[in-house]
Design an enzyme around this catalytic site. Structure first.
Site, mmCIF file in Angstrom:
data_model
loop_
_atom_site.group_PDB
_atom_site.id
_atom_site.type_symbol
_atom_site.label_atom_id
_atom_site.label_comp_id
_atom_site.label_asym_id
_atom_site.label_seq_id
_atom_site.Cartn_x
_atom_site.Cartn_y
_atom_site.Cartn_z
ATOM 1 N N LYS A 158 0.810 -1.220 0.000
ATOM 2 C CA LYS A 158 0.000 0.000 0.000
ATOM 3 C C LYS A 158 0.847 1.276 0.000
ATOM 4 O O LYS A 158 0.424 2.305 -0.509
ATOM 5 C CB LYS A 158 -0.960 -0.016 1.184
ATOM 6 C CG LYS A 158 -2.070 -1.048 0.971
ATOM 7 C CD LYS A 158 -3.209 -0.857 1.925
ATOM 8 C CE LYS A 158 -4.425 -1.674 1.524
ATOM 9 N NZ LYS A 158 -4.251 -3.128 1.783
ATOM 10 N N GLU B 205 -9.786 6.797 3.095
ATOM 11 C CA GLU B 205 -10.649 5.824 3.766
ATOM 12 C C GLU B 205 -9.775 4.658 4.209
ATOM 13 O O GLU B 205 -8.691 4.449 3.669
ATOM 14 C CB GLU B 205 -11.717 5.307 2.789
ATOM 15 C CG GLU B 205 -11.256 4.161 1.863
ATOM 16 C CD GLU B 205 -10.196 4.560 0.839
ATOM 17 O OE1 GLU B 205 -9.987 5.763 0.634
ATOM 18 O OE2 GLU B 205 -9.569 3.643 0.244
ATOM 19 N N SER C 261 1.834 -9.811 -0.965
ATOM 20 C CA SER C 261 1.459 -8.392 -0.858
ATOM 21 C C SER C 261 1.771 -7.780 0.505
ATOM 22 O O SER C 261 1.966 -6.573 0.615
ATOM 23 C CB SER C 261 -0.021 -8.214 -1.181
ATOM 24 O OG SER C 261 -0.820 -9.092 -0.404
HETATM 25 C C1 LIG Z 1 -5.111 -4.155 1.493
HETATM 26 C C2 LIG Z 1 -4.375 -5.390 1.194
HETATM 27 C C3 LIG Z 1 -4.756 -6.248 0.125
HETATM 28 C C4 LIG Z 1 -5.961 -6.026 -0.701
HETATM 29 O O1 LIG Z 1 -6.035 -4.823 -1.411
HETATM 30 P P1 LIG Z 1 -5.775 -4.774 -2.965
HETATM 31 O O2 LIG Z 1 -6.140 -3.375 -3.332
HETATM 32 O O3 LIG Z 1 -6.700 -5.780 -3.607
HETATM 33 O O4 LIG Z 1 -4.365 -5.086 -3.210
HETATM 34 C C5 LIG Z 1 -3.959 -7.350 -0.133
HETATM 35 N N1 LIG Z 1 -2.880 -7.645 0.635
HETATM 36 C C6 LIG Z 1 -2.512 -6.860 1.669
HETATM 37 C C7 LIG Z 1 -1.324 -7.243 2.461
HETATM 38 C C8 LIG Z 1 -3.240 -5.718 1.987
HETATM 39 O O5 LIG Z 1 -2.858 -4.952 3.028
#
Ligand SMILES: *Cc1c(COP(=O)(O)O)cnc(C)c1O
Length: 389
Positions: free
Chosen positions: A84, A106, A373
């Site tokens: 993020k 948000e 992610s």
């Molecule tokens: C917020 C988040 C997601 C999901 O959000 P996307 O916009 O679909 O990427 C996925 N993995 C992690 C670690 C997150 O914090």
């Protein structure tokens, strides 16, 4: 394609009063993003503040067990613990170049709120985070982080008091604060130009991973896999591979417990097209078009919609969208911890779970790239409770 659309999906379905700041943002993107001054400042923030480039990690134990090569793109190693920060640094820097002095954002689980607060602090912008009152109670650790980073938290009491309502409240606030404030949207969804803007900032994931795979293996991956909430880490991974026909792209949605009638977040697999948060996309809705509550063991995937580009990539067939259930994500989480020494976020564990559940489908020796992610430390309470049960 029509501007702002991905096939039939996307668009900009907002009240008239929101058009001026969205048009100002579109113009700023065209004027500022390509400039060398902006790009070099962003590169240095991503490198020296956020920790790019992130490693590409080969998983020796799991690859041996599975019979194909498993590679992880390590977004979990970034500052604030997930992808993020790529987006919030980009948008905060853009806001600064636009002459804005404040961000609003948000947040659902609080991850985007933390990343936005960190970027705002670093760039000297005031910051206010809109968060459903229910989420404020559930996600107290992130609320505390956001406050320590100097941002204000506004609990939202309307509707289901969760992410959907926080987005509505932030869009409403932007109407009256647009002169000095940028709305830092958290995923590749929302009204045009947000899906384009967020993809732009998250594509660094796929660009790096593509170059790293070529350097390390001499070839592109056969598969690239990512979890899909709103869709930002997935579109960031996929976009640089879309033209590479040999690379199969797999998005993974959260299926919830998998029991009949359970809450889930699989808007592409089980939703229908409709309008929410300023865009036309796939949504969980009832026969009257009322948005249905979503659910997942992973708070970051818990959203009843999905970014419009994913709805399009699904319809065109370029990307396949699978499902992973809560218990599969938990099993994948445990497996990665013990086999490879990495604690993945529950969101990322869904992507890994899909690979483990479909292991028979991969040809021996395939190169499978999974976007990790985020890191899983934030999920430890949930995981311990689920494993104890
Ligand atoms: C917020 C988040 C997601 C999901 O959000 P996307 O916009 O679909 O990427 C996925 N993995 C992690 C670690 C997150 O914090």
């Amino acid at each position: 394609m029509r501007k702002g659309y991905f096939g039939d999906f996307g668009g900009c379905f907002v009240p008239e009063l929101l058009m001026p700041p969205l048009m100002e943002l579109e113009q700023a993107m065209a004027a500022i993003l390509p400039s060398e001054a902006f790009q070099s400042e962003l590169r240095s923030l991503l490198k020296d503040f956020a920790g790019r480039e992130t490693p590409l990690t080969f998983c020796p134990a799991l690859s041996q067990e599975l019979g194909f090569e498993l590679w992880l793109k390590r977004e979990d190693l970034l500052h604030t613990g997930a992808h993020k920060i790529n987006n919030t640094l980009g948008q905060a820097l853009l806001a600064k170049h636009m002459g804005k002095s404040a961000l609003i954002a948000e947040t659902g689980a609080g991850q985007h709120g933390v990343a936005a607060a960190a970027a705002a602090a670093r760039l000297g912008l005031r910051c206010t985070i809109y968060m459903g009152a229910e989420d404020v109670e559930r996600q107290s650790a992130n609320v505390r982080r956001i406050k320590l980073l100097g941002a204000a938290v506004r609990p939202v009491e309307s509707g289901s008091r969760t992410l959907k309502d926080a987005i509505n409240a932030a869009l409403r606030a932007w109407i009256s604060e647009q002169a000095d404030t940028h709305y830092c949207f958290g995923t590749a969804a929302g009204p045009y130009p947000f899906p384009d803007l967020v993809r732009e900032f998250q594509s660094v994931i796929g660009r790096e991973a593509r170059a790293q795979m070529l350097e390390r293996t001499g070839a592109l991956p056969d598969y690239a896999v990512a979890a899909v909430g709103g869709g930002s880490n997935a579109i960031g991974m996929f976009a640089p591979f879309v033209e590479d026909e040999s690379v199969r792209l797999i998005g993974v949605e959260a299926g919830g417990t998998g029991e009949p009638g359970c809450l889930h977040s699989a808007a592409i697999n089980f939703g229908r097209p409709g309008v929410l948060h300023g865009e036309y996309t796939m949504l969980l809705q009832d026969e009257d078009g009322q948005i249905l509550p979503s659910g997942s063991i992973s708070a970051g995937l818990d959203y009843p919609g999905v970014g419009p580009e994913h709805a399009f990539l699904h319809r065109s067939g370029r990307v396949k969208y699978g499902i992973a259930y809560d218990h599969e994500a938990l099993a994948a989480f445990q497996k990665l911890c013990r086999a490879e020494g990495i604690l993945p976020a529950l969101e990322s564990s869904h992507a890994l779970a899909w690979v483990l559940e479909h292991r028979e489908e991969f040809r021996p020796g395939s190169r499978v790239l999974v976007n990790l992610s985020g890191r899983g430390d934030k999920d430890m309470d949930i995981i311990e409770r689920a494993l104890g049960a």
